[in-house]
Design an enzyme around this catalytic site. Structure first.
Site, PDB file in Angstrom:
ATOM      1  N   GLN A 157       9.452   1.648  16.464  1.00 53.10           N
ATOM      2  CA  GLN A 157       9.904   0.516  15.641  1.00 53.10           C
ATOM      3  C   GLN A 157      11.381   0.682  15.267  1.00 53.10           C
ATOM      4  O   GLN A 157      12.153  -0.285  15.288  1.00 53.10           O
ATOM      5  CB  GLN A 157       9.043   0.412  14.377  1.00 53.10           C
ATOM      6  CG  GLN A 157       9.561  -0.585  13.364  1.00 53.10           C
ATOM      7  CD  GLN A 157       8.573  -0.870  12.256  1.00 53.10           C
ATOM      8  OE1 GLN A 157       7.678  -1.687  12.417  1.00 53.10           O
ATOM      9  NE2 GLN A 157       8.722  -0.213  11.112  1.00 53.10           N
ATOM     10  N   ALA A 178       0.867  -1.189   0.000  1.00 54.25           N
ATOM     11  CA  ALA A 178       0.000   0.000   0.000  1.00 54.25           C
ATOM     12  C   ALA A 178       0.899   1.233   0.000  1.00 54.25           C
ATOM     13  O   ALA A 178       0.804   2.105   0.861  1.00 54.25           O
ATOM     14  CB  ALA A 178      -0.960   0.000   1.178  1.00 54.25           C
ATOM     15  N   LEU A 179       1.779   1.240  -0.975  1.00 55.65           N
ATOM     16  CA  LEU A 179       2.872   2.219  -0.976  1.00 55.65           C
ATOM     17  C   LEU A 179       2.389   3.644  -1.226  1.00 55.65           C
ATOM     18  O   LEU A 179       1.472   3.882  -2.007  1.00 55.65           O
ATOM     19  CB  LEU A 179       3.898   1.838  -2.051  1.00 55.65           C
ATOM     20  CG  LEU A 179       4.527   0.444  -1.898  1.00 55.65           C
ATOM     21  CD1 LEU A 179       5.551   0.210  -3.007  1.00 55.65           C
ATOM     22  CD2 LEU A 179       5.166   0.246  -0.530  1.00 55.65           C
ATOM     23  N   GLY A 219       5.795   8.372   1.184  1.00 59.80           N
ATOM     24  CA  GLY A 219       6.695   8.134   2.309  1.00 59.80           C
ATOM     25  C   GLY A 219       7.600   6.945   1.992  1.00 59.80           C
ATOM     26  O   GLY A 219       8.825   7.002   2.153  1.00 59.80           O
ATOM     27  N   HIS A 220       6.978   5.866   1.485  1.00 64.94           N
ATOM     28  CA  HIS A 220       7.780   4.692   1.094  1.00 64.94           C
ATOM     29  C   HIS A 220       8.733   5.053  -0.048  1.00 64.94           C
ATOM     30  O   HIS A 220       9.886   4.629  -0.062  1.00 64.94           O
ATOM     31  CB  HIS A 220       6.883   3.553   0.605  1.00 64.94           C
ATOM     32  CG  HIS A 220       6.002   2.953   1.650  1.00 64.94           C
ATOM     33  ND1 HIS A 220       4.635   3.070   1.626  1.00 64.94           N
ATOM     34  CD2 HIS A 220       6.298   2.224   2.755  1.00 64.94           C
ATOM     35  CE1 HIS A 220       4.123   2.426   2.653  1.00 64.94           C
ATOM     36  NE2 HIS A 220       5.102   1.911   3.360  1.00 64.94           N
TER      37      HIS A 220
HETATM   38  O1  PAF Z   1       6.818  -0.632   9.117  1.00 66.90           O
HETATM   39  C1  PAF Z   1       6.332  -1.599   8.487  1.00 66.90           C
HETATM   40  O2  PAF Z   1       5.727  -1.451   7.422  1.00 66.90           O
HETATM   41  C2  PAF Z   1       6.462  -2.998   9.062  1.00 66.90           C
HETATM   42  O3  PAF Z   1       6.404  -2.981  10.454  1.00 66.90           O
HETATM   43  C3  PAF Z   1       7.721  -3.731   8.584  1.00 66.90           C
HETATM   44  C4  PAF Z   1       8.989  -3.049   9.051  1.00 66.90           C
HETATM   45  C5  PAF Z   1       7.715  -3.810   7.067  1.00 66.90           C
HETATM   46  C6  PAF Z   1       7.736  -5.150   9.135  1.00 66.90           C
HETATM   47  O4  PAF Z   1       6.621  -5.878   8.727  1.00 66.90           O
END
Ligand code: PAF
Length: 282
Positions: free
Chosen positions: A154, A32-33, A36-37
């Site tokens: 994270q 679901a890019l 940000g990605h």
């Molecule tokens: O941040 C995310 O999209 C997820 O937590 C990751 C790092 C891809 C792990 O599934």
């Protein structure tokens, strides 16, 4: 751009590239890019010879089955988007490929890093993240891995895991990208209507308010005022914390450099997360 769904095919190709001396940049995603990605992918493209993006909605990091079922899955358009930039490889495995029967999961004591905020409200979440990211690192063997700072906690957990397991991987944390309005770009925004997006602006506004108050109030005072301010909006606040950016311990009376405000709120069913550095230290 090559697209792989099996570990063996990906590894065969990547080991050839490694033999040629190519450096590997890795961007793990759940698809679901959004832009940000894409900014993470662009950082990888700039810093490494080969860029690999994984797209895998990891079931083990969802503590809520509804959330897992409703997580947007848009593989075709993700592939299309990545083909418009210089991404080299997509790895999009199935759940079975990532978690075959008899696969062993690692158990790390993450201490306080996993007990506060996301760890407290999403029990088991970081066990799932650590397991999938360590598996992906083992498969891809990147030189550098890129993560967005929107998921601030994270990033701390991944850094801890990488150091603890002594993995030779540099973790690069990249800034949060925002819509023009200020709301943080997120795959979950796809589930918001235009009016819900407006309602969700209270998250960014609360962080800006916190930053303003931080110049002459203690962390406790800022927290109390932001929680009060949040009541003016339509979202349900799950938590607002001001933390030490290294230990993630909540601050009360004293500031530390780069003290960070972390917030999660629900817009209807959609859980939104954001954060802001309140005391930027050059
Ligand atoms: O941040 C995310 O999209 C997820 O937590 C990751 C790092 C891809 C792990 O599934």
């Amino acid at each position: 751009m090559k697209v792989y769904s099996t570990i063996s095919a990906l590894q065969e190709y990547v080991s050839k590239l490694k033999l040629e001396g190519k450096s590997i940049g890795f961007v793990p995603t759940m698809g679901a890019l959004h832009y940000g990605h894409i900014s993470l992918v662009n950082s990888a493209i700039t810093q490494c010879d080969i860029t690999i993006v994984s797209i895998f909605v990891n079931p083990t990091q969802f503590n809520n089955q509804e959330d897992l079922l409703n997580y947007p899955r848009t593989l075709e358009s993700d592939i299309e988007l990545l083909s418009t930039i210089d991404c080299d490889i997509i790895f999009a495995p199935s759940v079975q490929e990532m978690y075959p029967e008899k696969s062993v999961s690692i158990q790390l004591d993450l201490g306080n890093l996993a007990e506060v905020m996301e760890g407290k409200f999403r029990p088991g979440h970081f066990d799932g993240v650590v397991n999938v990211v360590s598996r992906l690192f083992e498969i891809v063997k990147p030189d550098k891995a890129f993560f967005g700072l929107k998921d601030f906690q994270q990033v701390s957990v991944i850094r801890f895991m990488t150091n603890f397991l002594k993995l030779p991987i540099e973790i690069i944390a990249c800034p949060t990208l925002r819509e023009q309005s200020g709301i943080a770009m997120s795959s979950r925004n796809m589930r918001l209507s235009e009016s819900e997006k407006e309602d969700s602006l209270i998250i960014f506004n609360s962080l800006c308010f916190a930053k303003k108050l931080a110049s002459n109030q203690t962390p406790d005072e800022v927290k109390a005022n932001v929680i009060d301010y949040f009541k003016n909006g339509k979202l349900a606040l799950e938590y607002f914390e001001i933390v030490n950016p290294i230990t993630l311990e909540a601050l009360s009376s004293q500031w530390v450099p780069n003290a960070t405000a972390c917030i999660v709120a629900f817009c209807g069913e959609v859980r939104l997360i954001d954060n802001m550095n309140l005391k930027i230290q050059d």
